[in-house]
Scaffold this active site. Structure first.
Site, PDB file in Angstrom:
ATOM      1  N   CYS A   1      18.839 -37.188  17.814  1.00  0.00           N
ATOM      2  CA  CYS A   1      17.635 -37.301  16.550  1.00  0.00           C
ATOM      3  C   CYS A   1      18.424 -38.178  15.396  1.00  0.00           C
ATOM      4  CB  CYS A   1      16.266 -37.105  16.132  1.00  0.00           C
ATOM      5  SG  CYS A   1      15.333 -38.425  15.550  1.00  0.00           S
ATOM      6  N   GLY A   2      18.516 -39.504  15.243  1.00  0.00           N
ATOM      7  CA  GLY A   2      19.142 -39.050  13.656  1.00  0.00           C
ATOM      8  C   GLY A   2      18.612 -39.431  12.283  1.00  0.00           C
ATOM      9  N   HIS A   3      17.416 -39.396  12.159  1.00  0.00           N
ATOM     10  CA  HIS A   3      15.592 -39.940  11.164  1.00  0.00           C
ATOM     11  C   HIS A   3      16.185 -37.773  11.647  1.00  0.00           C
ATOM     12  CE1 HIS A   3      14.705 -42.802   9.872  1.00  0.00           C
ATOM     13  NE2 HIS A   3      14.796 -43.473  11.637  1.00  0.00           N
ATOM     14  N   CYS A   4      16.052 -37.132  12.508  1.00  0.00           N
ATOM     15  CA  CYS A   4      16.142 -35.494  12.357  1.00  0.00           C
ATOM     16  C   CYS A   4      17.754 -34.790  11.856  1.00  0.00           C
ATOM     17  CB  CYS A   4      15.885 -34.882  13.658  1.00  0.00           C
ATOM     18  SG  CYS A   4      14.432 -35.194  14.744  1.00  0.00           S
TER      19      CYS A   4
END
Length: 229
Positions: free
Chosen positions: A60-63
């Site tokens: 996950c990029g936001h993670c």
């Protein structure tokens, strides 16, 4: 592209967040990885009664973007708020239990009670959130007018819950304080010390700026003059 920005993007892309092993009994200064067994222990850990939890997936990029933020703030939150992360690609049943439907899903826990976090994800937002949770549970004032003034000037939305018991310590204050401890992330709680207030009965009010207070007791009276302009 400026070399400093290039370095930033490269470092963010390949950032690998460190996670310490969770050992209960001592305030934490690092992000810890939690599984089903350790999360259960964490929520009962009296040395870390307040937790900020990130349910995530490694892809996950936001993670990934949030990982360095949590690593930066964790040392500053030692003794205030512990930070844990749960890998939902591994702990699938645990993430299902807490109804994780997207990544990252952010939650916080106070004394084992789990709640959703919807605030900011920047350093300052998390530090301010922890400050509020770890600060005094109740704001103490001398009379109702001071309580209304607090609601009008010291809260984000002009709203506060106000409690009073002429007997001082007792069941009303104990209950009010327990609710305040769990809900103070999203509300303000004000307690009127006995002495100056003329009321002879306990009460709990929802005080809002320019709105007649909402009483949770059926014996309250004459509240029209209690609003703050």
């Amino acid at each position: 592209m400026n070399i400093s920005w290039l370095s930033f993007f490269v470092s963010a892309l390949f950032w690998k967040s460190s996670a310490a092993e969770y050992v209960p009994g001592s305030p934490l200064s690092q992000v810890v990885a939690l599984d089903e067994a350790s999360l259960e222990a964490a929520l009962k850990d009296t040395a870390n009664p307040i937790w900020f939890l990130k349910f995530y997936a490694p892809w996950c990029g936001h993670c990934k973007k949030m990982a360095p933020v949590l690593d930066r703030v964790a040392p500053q939150l030692e003794g205030k708020m512990a930070i844990g992360k749960i890998d939902c690609t591994v702990e699938k049943s645990l993430c299902k239990k807490y109804q994780v439907r997207g990544y990252p899903t952010l939650k916080y826990s106070i004394d084992g009670s789990m709640m959703d976090y919807s605030g900011g994800r920047e350093d300052d937002a998390l530090l301010n959130f922890a400050k509020k949770l770890s600060g005094p549970v109740l704001t103490t004032v001398k009379n109702y007018e001071q309580a209304m003034q607090f609601a009008a000037t010291e809260t984000n939305e002009g709203v506060a819950f106000v409690g009073f018991d002429p007997n001082g310590e007792g069941k009303v204050k104990e209950t009010f304080q327990n609710v305040a401890r769990r809900m103070r992330a999203t509300a303000h709680f004000v307690w009127i010390e006995p002495g100056e207030d003329e009321r002879t009965y306990p009460f709990i009010h929802k005080a809002e700026k320019n709105i007649q207070p909402n009483s949770y007791e059926n014996h309250d009276r004459k509240t029209a003059d209690m609003t703050v302009e």
